[in-house]
Design an enzyme around this catalytic site. Structure first.
Site, PDB file in Angstrom:
ATOM      1  N   GLU A  25       0.835  -1.206   0.000  1.00 28.17           N
ATOM      2  CA  GLU A  25       0.000   0.000   0.000  1.00 28.17           C
ATOM      3  C   GLU A  25       0.870   1.256   0.000  1.00 28.17           C
ATOM      4  OE1 GLU A  25      -1.604   1.721   3.516  1.00 28.17           O
ATOM      5  OE2 GLU A  25      -1.218  -0.075   4.706  1.00 28.17           O
ATOM      6  N   LYS A 159      -3.466  -2.203  15.814  1.00 24.41           N
ATOM      7  CA  LYS A 159      -2.910  -1.253  16.772  1.00 24.41           C
ATOM      8  C   LYS A 159      -3.870  -1.021  17.915  1.00 24.41           C
ATOM      9  CE  LYS A 159       0.334   1.754  14.818  1.00 24.41           C
ATOM     10  NZ  LYS A 159       0.419   2.149  13.430  1.00 24.41           N
TER      11      LYS A 159
HETATM   12  N1  PSU Z   1      -2.755   1.484  10.629  1.00 18.68           N
HETATM   13  C1  PSU Z   1      -1.414   1.574  10.749  1.00 18.68           C
HETATM   14  N2  PSU Z   1      -0.698   2.196   9.778  1.00 18.68           N
HETATM   15  C2  PSU Z   1      -1.294   2.726   8.672  1.00 18.68           C
HETATM   16  C3  PSU Z   1      -2.711   2.618   8.534  1.00 18.68           C
HETATM   17  C4  PSU Z   1      -3.395   1.989   9.524  1.00 18.68           C
HETATM   18  O1  PSU Z   1      -0.866   1.093  11.722  1.00 18.68           O
HETATM   19  O2  PSU Z   1      -0.605   3.301   7.821  1.00 18.68           O
HETATM   20  C5  PSU Z   1      -3.386   3.143   7.298  1.00 18.68           C
HETATM   21  C6  PSU Z   1      -3.640   1.995   6.294  1.00 18.68           C
HETATM   22  O3  PSU Z   1      -3.528   2.494   4.981  1.00 18.68           O
HETATM   23  C7  PSU Z   1      -5.086   1.629   6.574  1.00 18.68           C
HETATM   24  C8  PSU Z   1      -5.669   2.987   6.853  1.00 18.68           C
HETATM   25  O4  PSU Z   1      -5.735   0.991   5.509  1.00 18.68           O
HETATM   26  O5  PSU Z   1      -4.674   3.661   7.619  1.00 18.68           O
HETATM   27  C9  PSU Z   1      -6.969   2.915   7.603  1.00 18.68           C
HETATM   28  O6  PSU Z   1      -7.558   4.175   7.615  1.00 18.68           O
HETATM   29  P1  PSU Z   1      -9.053   4.331   8.143  1.00 18.68           P
HETATM   30  O7  PSU Z   1      -8.960   3.949   9.592  1.00 18.68           O
HETATM   31  O8  PSU Z   1      -9.368   5.776   7.933  1.00 18.68           O
HETATM   32  O9  PSU Z   1      -9.891   3.382   7.334  1.00 18.68           O
END
Ligand code: PSU
Ligand code: MN
Length: 305
Positions: A25, A159
């Site tokens: 990603e 996390k």
């Molecule tokens: N969690 C992490 N590092 C990240 C992300 C999440 O520890 O970089 C990023 C990933 O791209 C994940 C996104 O898909 O955040 C999720 O965002 P949201 O919670 O807005 O869906």
């Protein structure tokens, strides 16, 4: 009308030769880590995949074209760019239609990987159910994507900025296989284990590959979440991260951070509050996930589609 899509020279050659590919990603690069570490890590992770016998394909949208694999100069430009859009499932088509540039989240990277015929994807952490979701309704589209799109995602668990219990409940409801690699406990990102038991456990890449293939053959649409524990020597104890996360969350609420800004804000605050220690652990676990994803991709390559 077809999707404007370009493969990097490396990923095009791999596709032609039938070599195993691993998707990566780009939101982790633009919104997950600061420059210049983001660029170093992005390059390092690509090299880890090559070293483990597969071919990396970092996914992003640049000027209205979906890129499957980035050329080295494109990776450098993206890592330095400011104000890049964060693209999830809802944003992909709009970004392509308007000629925009954006980094793909787990959900959007899965969509692109499927389109490009890539079955395995390595990242750090997935999005999930945020703490306080009972009032904010903040649940990442990543979870629903895992239920719909047939890509195996290797992450280091979830996390503790998330409500991990609720995240596992939603994954169960959505019918997503959650597989801890080599242990019973569900890994907690910075820490190798957590008090929660993972729903499934597998100890080798070949089993994970067979489960991926059989899921498809059962006619089930989604992917799998492989939760790969951070190497023990790189972990940070949960009781050390707890107060940092609480502080970051308080700051997010105080500043009225909402929607897709929440996760990047928390990651940045945690980086600041740990004076970069969170990042060192983050790098180690992403690299570890890249190696496992490469092994799974190779196993999948030896199974018929
Ligand atoms: N969690 C992490 N590092 C990240 C992300 C999440 O520890 O970089 C990023 C990933 O791209 C994940 C996104 O898909 O955040 C999720 O965002 P949201 O919670 O807005 O869906
Ligand atoms: Mn969200």
């Amino acid at each position: 009308m077809t999707v404007p899509m370009i493969r990097s020279s490396e990923s095009a050659a791999a596709e032609k030769a039938g070599k195993p590919l691993v998707a990566l990603e780009s939101t982790i690069i633009t919104h997950g880590m600061p420059y210049p570490q983001n660029l170093e890590v992005a390059r390092q992770v690509e090299d880890d995949i090559r070293g483990a016998g597969a071919v990396p394909a970092t996914i992003a949208v640049i000027d209205g074209t979906l890129h499957v694999g980035l050329e080295p100069d494109q990776l450098t430009t993206l890592a330095q760019a400011r104000g890049v859009a964060k693209l999830s499932r809802a944003d992909m088509a709009a970004c392509l239609a308007t000629g925009g540039t954006g980094a793909t989240t787990v959900a959007a990277t899965m969509i692109a990987a499927r389109l490009a015929g890539i079955e395995v994807f390595a990242t750090g952490g997935i999005g999930g159910v945020h703490k306080g979701a009972e009032s904010s309704f903040d649940i990442s589209a990543d979870l629903m994507e895992l239920a719909q799109t047939p890509v195996t995602v290797v992450a280091a668990g979830a996390k503790a900025i998330l409500d991990v219990d609720k995240t596992l409940e939603v994954l169960e409801t959505q019918g997503v296989p959650v597989i801890a690699f080599g242990q019973d406990s569900f890994p907690a990102f910075w820490s190798a284990s957590s008090p929660l038991k993972a729903p499934l456990r597998m100890d080798d890449a070949a089993e994970i590959a067979r489960a991926h293939r059989l899921r498809g053959q059962l006619g089930l649409p989604g992917g799998q979440l492989v939760a790969n524990p951070i190497p023990r020597e790189d972990e940070i104890a949960a009781d050390e991260m707890g107060p940092v996360i609480t502080q970051a969350q308080k700051d997010a609420t105080r500043h009225g951070i909402r929607g897709k800004a929440v996760t990047p804000y928390l990651l940045q605050r945690i980086f600041e509050l740990t004076e970069g220690r969170s990042l060192t652990a983050n790098i180690a676990l992403v690299r570890n996930n890249a190696r496992l994803a490469a092994a799974i991709a190779q196993e999948l390559g030896s199974l018929t589609r």
